[in-house]
Design an enzyme around this catalytic site. Structure first.
Site, PDB file in Angstrom:
ATOM      1  N   CYS A   4       0.705  -1.189   0.020  1.00 44.15           N
ATOM      2  CA  CYS A   4       0.158   0.061   0.086  1.00 44.15           C
ATOM      3  C   CYS A   4       0.864   1.351  -0.081  1.00 44.15           C
ATOM      4  O   CYS A   4       1.842   1.469   0.799  1.00 44.15           O
ATOM      5  CB  CYS A   4      -0.870   0.018   1.122  1.00 44.15           C
ATOM      6  N   CYS A   7       1.088   3.194   3.322  1.00 44.48           N
ATOM      7  CA  CYS A   7       1.788   2.187   4.174  1.00 44.48           C
ATOM      8  C   CYS A   7       3.215   2.257   4.036  1.00 44.48           C
ATOM      9  O   CYS A   7       4.289   2.406   5.087  1.00 44.48           O
ATOM     10  CB  CYS A   7       1.629   0.799   4.306  1.00 44.48           C
ATOM     11  N   HIS A 100      -7.828   8.050   4.593  1.00 40.96           N
ATOM     12  CA  HIS A 100      -7.286   9.354   4.740  1.00 40.96           C
ATOM     13  C   HIS A 100      -8.058  10.292   4.616  1.00 40.96           C
ATOM     14  O   HIS A 100      -9.126  10.200   4.148  1.00 40.96           O
ATOM     15  CB  HIS A 100      -6.246   9.382   3.701  1.00 40.96           C
ATOM     16  N   HIS A 102      -8.435  14.175   3.827  1.00 44.00           N
ATOM     17  CA  HIS A 102      -8.038  15.526   3.237  1.00 44.00           C
ATOM     18  C   HIS A 102      -8.293  16.768   4.020  1.00 44.00           C
ATOM     19  O   HIS A 102      -9.361  16.735   4.613  1.00 44.00           O
ATOM     20  CB  HIS A 102      -8.495  15.642   1.864  1.00 44.00           C
TER      21      HIS A 102
HETATM   22  P1  AMP Z   1      -8.054   9.844  -2.787  1.00 45.33           P
HETATM   23  O1  AMP Z   1      -8.204  10.337  -4.272  1.00 45.33           O
HETATM   24  O2  AMP Z   1      -9.186  10.579  -1.985  1.00 45.33           O
HETATM   25  O3  AMP Z   1      -7.836   8.539  -2.492  1.00 45.33           O
HETATM   26  O4  AMP Z   1      -6.628  10.620  -2.406  1.00 45.33           O
HETATM   27  C1  AMP Z   1      -5.477  10.108  -2.601  1.00 45.33           C
HETATM   28  C2  AMP Z   1      -4.519  11.362  -2.598  1.00 45.33           C
HETATM   29  O5  AMP Z   1      -3.224  11.071  -2.291  1.00 45.33           O
HETATM   30  C3  AMP Z   1      -4.734  12.368  -3.699  1.00 45.33           C
HETATM   31  O6  AMP Z   1      -5.108  13.649  -3.284  1.00 45.33           O
HETATM   32  C4  AMP Z   1      -2.914  12.276  -4.135  1.00 45.33           C
HETATM   33  O7  AMP Z   1      -2.844  13.468  -4.693  1.00 45.33           O
HETATM   34  C5  AMP Z   1      -2.271  11.791  -2.987  1.00 45.33           C
HETATM   35  N1  AMP Z   1      -0.873  11.329  -3.387  1.00 45.33           N
HETATM   36  C6  AMP Z   1      -1.000  10.158  -3.970  1.00 45.33           C
HETATM   37  N2  AMP Z   1       0.543   9.646  -3.943  1.00 45.33           N
HETATM   38  C7  AMP Z   1       1.099  10.666  -2.901  1.00 45.33           C
HETATM   39  C8  AMP Z   1       2.238  10.631  -2.274  1.00 45.33           C
HETATM   40  N3  AMP Z   1       3.258   9.795  -2.757  1.00 45.33           N
HETATM   41  N4  AMP Z   1       2.328  11.665  -1.515  1.00 45.33           N
HETATM   42  C9  AMP Z   1       1.425  12.616  -0.974  1.00 45.33           C
HETATM   43  N5  AMP Z   1       0.351  12.308  -1.616  1.00 45.33           N
HETATM   44  C10 AMP Z   1       0.101  11.556  -2.369  1.00 45.33           C
HETATM   45 ZN    ZN Z   2      -1.850   1.115   3.952  1.00 48.25          ZN
END
Ligand code: AMP
Ligand code: ZN
Length: 113
Positions: A4, A7, A100, A102
């Protein structure tokens, strides 16, 4: 060991810009920010989404919201306000299957983000 993405960030195998961390929670800047402040607050425990939360996770949820308040203070949006979003599943357009929140702010938001 899970592959993940979040993770891996928790384990330090992928880089992140951390804003807050405690025993159970970590918060880091989103890689593709939608606003001047866009931080993700996540549990260190792998939980796929809000649909996978159980009754035993009440304390963890309180800790996640404690983390969110710390993020708001650290990024200067506690007074101006912000939005908390947790996308779930396909229609919710969840792209990372690790729960998560936001935390989005730093400008006046419209309802589409
Ligand atoms: P969601 O679309 O609600 O699942 O949100 C996932 C979020 O993770 C998105 O806003 C992405 O821009 C963010 N994201 C993806 N990869 C990374 C990363 N390596 N570091 C920080 N944020 C990330
Ligand atoms: Zn995870």
């Amino acid at each position: 060991m899970t592959d993940c993405l979040f993770c891996k960030i928790i384990r330090g195998e992928l880089p992140s810009r951390k804003v807050y961390e405690d025993e159970d929670v970590v918060a880091f800047w989103d890689i593709a920010p939608l606003a001047p402040v866009h931080v993700l607050t996540i549990p260190k425990k792998h939980i796929q989404s809000a649909m996978e939360l159980g009754d035993e996770d009440g304390e963890l949820l309180a800790k996640l919201h404690h983390g969110i308040r710390e993020v708001a203070r650290a990024t200067g949006i506690a007074e101006s306000g912000f939005r908390i979003i947790s996308n779930v599943g396909f229609d919710g357009q969840q792209t990372v299957p690790h729960l998560h929140f936001h935390v989005i702010g730093g400008r006046e938001l419209d309802w589409n983000a």
